[in-house]
Design an enzyme around this catalytic site. Structure first.
Site, PDB file in Angstrom:
ATOM      1  N   ARG A   6       7.370 145.956  22.604  1.00 42.50           N
ATOM      2  CA  ARG A   6       7.247 144.570  22.109  1.00 42.50           C
ATOM      3  C   ARG A   6       6.467 144.483  20.791  1.00 42.50           C
ATOM      4  NH1 ARG A   6      10.333 144.835  25.117  1.00 42.50           N
ATOM      5  NH2 ARG A   6      10.856 143.609  26.945  1.00 42.50           N
ATOM      6  N   SER A  10       9.535 135.559  29.163  1.00 40.56           N
ATOM      7  CA  SER A  10       8.278 136.091  29.714  1.00 40.56           C
ATOM      8  C   SER A  10       7.145 135.688  28.788  1.00 40.56           C
ATOM      9  CB  SER A  10       8.341 137.617  29.803  1.00 40.56           C
ATOM     10  OG  SER A  10       9.387 137.974  30.665  1.00 40.56           O
ATOM     11  N   GLU A  22       3.040 137.279  24.942  1.00 38.19           N
ATOM     12  CA  GLU A  22       4.143 137.846  24.148  1.00 38.19           C
ATOM     13  C   GLU A  22       4.583 136.798  23.129  1.00 38.19           C
ATOM     14  OE1 GLU A  22       7.517 139.568  26.445  1.00 38.19           O
ATOM     15  OE2 GLU A  22       8.776 138.402  25.079  1.00 38.19           O
TER      16      GLU A  22
HETATM   17  C1  LIG Z   1      14.979 132.270  28.449  1.00 38.74           C
HETATM   18  C2  LIG Z   1      14.398 133.345  27.558  1.00 38.74           C
HETATM   19  C3  LIG Z   1      14.575 134.689  27.902  1.00 38.74           C
HETATM   20  C4  LIG Z   1      14.045 135.707  27.063  1.00 38.74           C
HETATM   21  N1  LIG Z   1      14.245 137.011  27.421  1.00 38.74           N
HETATM   22  C5  LIG Z   1      13.775 138.000  26.628  1.00 38.74           C
HETATM   23  C6  LIG Z   1      13.989 139.376  26.984  1.00 38.74           C
HETATM   24  O1  LIG Z   1      14.614 139.705  27.976  1.00 38.74           O
HETATM   25  N2  LIG Z   1      13.470 140.319  26.157  1.00 38.74           N
HETATM   26  C7  LIG Z   1      12.775 140.000  25.024  1.00 38.74           C
HETATM   27  O2  LIG Z   1      12.340 140.925  24.315  1.00 38.74           O
HETATM   28  N3  LIG Z   1      12.587 138.717  24.659  1.00 38.74           N
HETATM   29  C8  LIG Z   1      13.052 137.712  25.427  1.00 38.74           C
HETATM   30  N4  LIG Z   1      12.841 136.392  25.080  1.00 38.74           N
HETATM   31  C9  LIG Z   1      12.081 136.086  23.866  1.00 38.74           C
HETATM   32  C10 LIG Z   1      12.967 135.752  22.636  1.00 38.74           C
HETATM   33  O3  LIG Z   1      14.261 135.409  23.009  1.00 38.74           O
HETATM   34  C11 LIG Z   1      13.026 136.925  21.661  1.00 38.74           C
HETATM   35  O4  LIG Z   1      11.735 137.290  21.239  1.00 38.74           O
HETATM   36  C12 LIG Z   1      13.876 136.590  20.429  1.00 38.74           C
HETATM   37  O5  LIG Z   1      14.051 137.749  19.639  1.00 38.74           O
HETATM   38  C13 LIG Z   1      13.281 135.475  19.563  1.00 38.74           C
HETATM   39  O6  LIG Z   1      14.264 135.104  18.619  1.00 38.74           O
HETATM   40  P1  LIG Z   1      14.189 133.731  17.837  1.00 38.74           P
HETATM   41  O7  LIG Z   1      15.238 133.779  16.792  1.00 38.74           O
HETATM   42  O8  LIG Z   1      14.261 132.610  18.801  1.00 38.74           O
HETATM   43  O9  LIG Z   1      12.750 133.831  17.185  1.00 38.74           O
HETATM   44  P2  LIG Z   1      11.688 132.650  16.960  1.00 38.74           P
HETATM   45  O10 LIG Z   1      11.145 132.241  18.279  1.00 38.74           O
HETATM   46  O11 LIG Z   1      12.263 131.614  16.092  1.00 38.74           O
HETATM   47  O12 LIG Z   1      10.565 133.452  16.170  1.00 38.74           O
HETATM   48  C14 LIG Z   1       9.827 134.472  16.827  1.00 38.74           C
HETATM   49  C15 LIG Z   1       8.957 135.180  15.773  1.00 38.74           C
HETATM   50  O13 LIG Z   1       9.789 135.852  14.838  1.00 38.74           O
HETATM   51  C16 LIG Z   1       9.571 135.337  13.523  1.00 38.74           C
HETATM   52  N5  LIG Z   1      10.887 135.308  12.859  1.00 38.74           N
HETATM   53  C17 LIG Z   1      12.040 134.770  13.328  1.00 38.74           C
HETATM   54  N6  LIG Z   1      13.049 135.052  12.489  1.00 38.74           N
HETATM   55  C18 LIG Z   1      12.531 135.768  11.453  1.00 38.74           C
HETATM   56  C19 LIG Z   1      13.056 136.361  10.280  1.00 38.74           C
HETATM   57  N7  LIG Z   1      14.360 136.291   9.952  1.00 38.74           N
HETATM   58  N8  LIG Z   1      12.211 137.033   9.452  1.00 38.74           N
HETATM   59  C20 LIG Z   1      10.893 137.131   9.747  1.00 38.74           C
HETATM   60  N9  LIG Z   1      10.331 136.603  10.858  1.00 38.74           N
HETATM   61  C21 LIG Z   1      11.149 135.927  11.704  1.00 38.74           C
HETATM   62  C22 LIG Z   1       8.927 133.965  13.708  1.00 38.74           C
HETATM   63  O14 LIG Z   1       8.145 133.623  12.591  1.00 38.74           O
HETATM   64  C23 LIG Z   1       8.104 134.214  14.959  1.00 38.74           C
HETATM   65  O15 LIG Z   1       6.916 134.891  14.633  1.00 38.74           O
HETATM   66  C24 LIG Z   1      13.341 135.361  25.893  1.00 38.74           C
HETATM   67  C25 LIG Z   1      13.173 133.994  25.559  1.00 38.74           C
HETATM   68  C26 LIG Z   1      13.698 133.005  26.383  1.00 38.74           C
HETATM   69  C27 LIG Z   1      13.543 131.558  26.008  1.00 38.74           C
END
Ligand SMILES: Cc1cc2nc3c(=O)[nH]c(=O)nc-3n(C[C@H](O)[C@H](O)[C@H](O)COP(=O)(O)OP(=O)(O)OC[C@H]3O[C@@H](n4cnc5c(N)ncnc54)[C@H](O)[C@@H]3O)c2cc1C
Length: 339
Positions: free
Chosen positions: A160, A239, A333
């Site tokens: 992570r 999580s 996380e």
């Molecule tokens: C129902 C659910 C289930 C999930 N299951 C998992 C799982 O199984 N495994 C897991 O690892 N995660 C899981 N997650 C967490 C999440 O989905 C991941 O971390 C995902 O990669 C976040 O993507 P996002 O585009 O929504 O990022 P955001 O939430 O929009 O951003 C997350 C972080 O990344 C940064 N960021 C986003 N895009 C960029 C970019 N292009 N450049 C630089 N920084 C950026 C943001 O500033 C922030 O710090 C889950 C979340 C939910 C809601």
């Protein structure tokens, strides 16, 4: 004024001072450069599925990454090389790779968010992590004000984490290149729960599409998918805590039934869910409008009227119980924004 609650899967967060949707790479970099030259605080947002934004919102510019497109080459010997824009939906991309008969992402089916966020915390599920198949990451470096292409080894992937997470906000990820294997047979199934659902032994390989279906089935049962517009969605960030990695001595002091995963350096990864449940954190426990999911103890949810403050407080209660019971700190996380 758009509240960030509307752009996050926890559905909490006040307004942004300025909100920009960037659909092209040049537009994305220009928005970042403008904020930086005005010394305005900047938040990059993808799908908002791993952030907890303050009820006060964000006192600066929020840039939502919506860049689209991919280019790929599929070769009989070396497999597929796919360069994918940061704003592409992660799960749509996973489905696309299976349609193209490319393997190795099937275990990561159903994770919400964008391709650009996937390397940030090195997303993982069912024993596999995205860092295993990333060849390159192209990112705009806000410190050096230039684009840099990171090789896989420069990304510093760990559990992570990555260099992109370690230096929060320094890099804006523009696109990610994946190297995938040709074929329709999955990576070995590493999780007993998934193996049982598939009716195979741990270590077996199964058709990639079948694995994806079963992963989605298990994830849906736990409320761990987030489908646009679906009334079935649970408002969470997945999580909430990472699994703690502790010394062997600390792990040895736990009850015998505590799950333990010995790491290559001798430290031991524990199950945050097990620690919470055995420290008295109950599924369904509430604080204000925040609630521990009924289906998955690690998911802190917004029950409908929850605020960011409620979620922070519920997280603090869970952390305090685990600390008092086992002397172990749980680390979020989820990224806290302006909190
Ligand atoms: C129902 C659910 C289930 C999930 N299951 C998992 C799982 O199984 N495994 C897991 O690892 N995660 C899981 N997650 C967490 C999440 O989905 C991941 O971390 C995902 O990669 C976040 O993507 P996002 O585009 O929504 O990022 P955001 O939430 O929009 O951003 C997350 C972080 O990344 C940064 N960021 C986003 N895009 C960029 C970019 N292009 N450049 C630089 N920084 C950026 C943001 O500033 C922030 O710090 C889950 C979340 C939910 C809601």
């Amino acid at each position: 004024m758009t509240r960030l609650a509307d752009l996050t899967t926890l559905h909490v967060g006040g307004p942004a001072q300025k909100l920009i949707y960037a659909t092209g790479e040049a537009e994305l970099i220009a928005a970042v450069q403008e904020a930086d030259s005005n010394q305005t605080p900047l938040l990059i947002l993808g799908g908002g599925s791993n952030v907890l934004v303050s009820d006060q919102g964000f006192p600066g510019t929020v840039v939502v990454v919506q860049t689209q497109g991919n280019s790929y080459e599929i070769d009989a010997c070396s497999g597929g090389m796919l360069q994918v824009a940061a704003g592409v939906s992660w799960d749509e991309f996973v489905a696309f790779t299976l349609e193209k008969k490319l393997a190795n992402l099937e275990s990561l089916s159903g994770i919400p968010g964008t391709v650009g966020a996937a390397p940030i915390q090195n997303i993982g599920a069912y024993g596999h992590e995205v860092g295993e198949v990333i060849a390159r990451v192209r990112a705009y470096d806000r410190t050096k004000k230039e684009i840099h292409t990171f090789t896989a080894s420069e990304c510093g992937f760990g559990y992570r984490t990555s260099v992109f997470k370690a230096e929060t906000d320094r890099y804006v990820i523009l696109d990610v290149t994946f190297q995938l294997r040709r074929g329709e047979s999955s990576l070995p199934v590493l999780y007993a729960e998934l193996a049982k659902e598939l009716g195979v032994e741990v270590g077996a390989r199964v058709p990639t599409r079948e694995l994806r279906e079963k992963v989605l089935k298990i994830r849906r049962a736990k409320g761990m998918v987030y489908e646009a517009g679906s009334s079935e969605n649970i408002w969470s960030a997945g999580s909430f805590f990472t699994n703690p990695i502790v010394s062997a001595a600390l792990a040895d002091a736990l009850p015998p039934d505590a799950p333990r995963f010995v790491q290559p350096d001798g430290q031991v990864k524990l199950s945050a869910a097990w620690l919470m449940q055995h420290a008295g954190v109950a599924k369904g426990e509430v604080f204000g409008g925040a609630r521990i999911s009924d289906r998955h103890v690690l998911a802190l949810t917004n029950a409908g009227s929850g605020t960011a403050s409620d979620i922070v407080e519920l997280a603090r209660i869970a952390q305090a119980k685990v600390k008092a019971h086992f002397g172990i700190d749980l680390t979020p996380e989820v990224r806290f924004v302006n909190i």
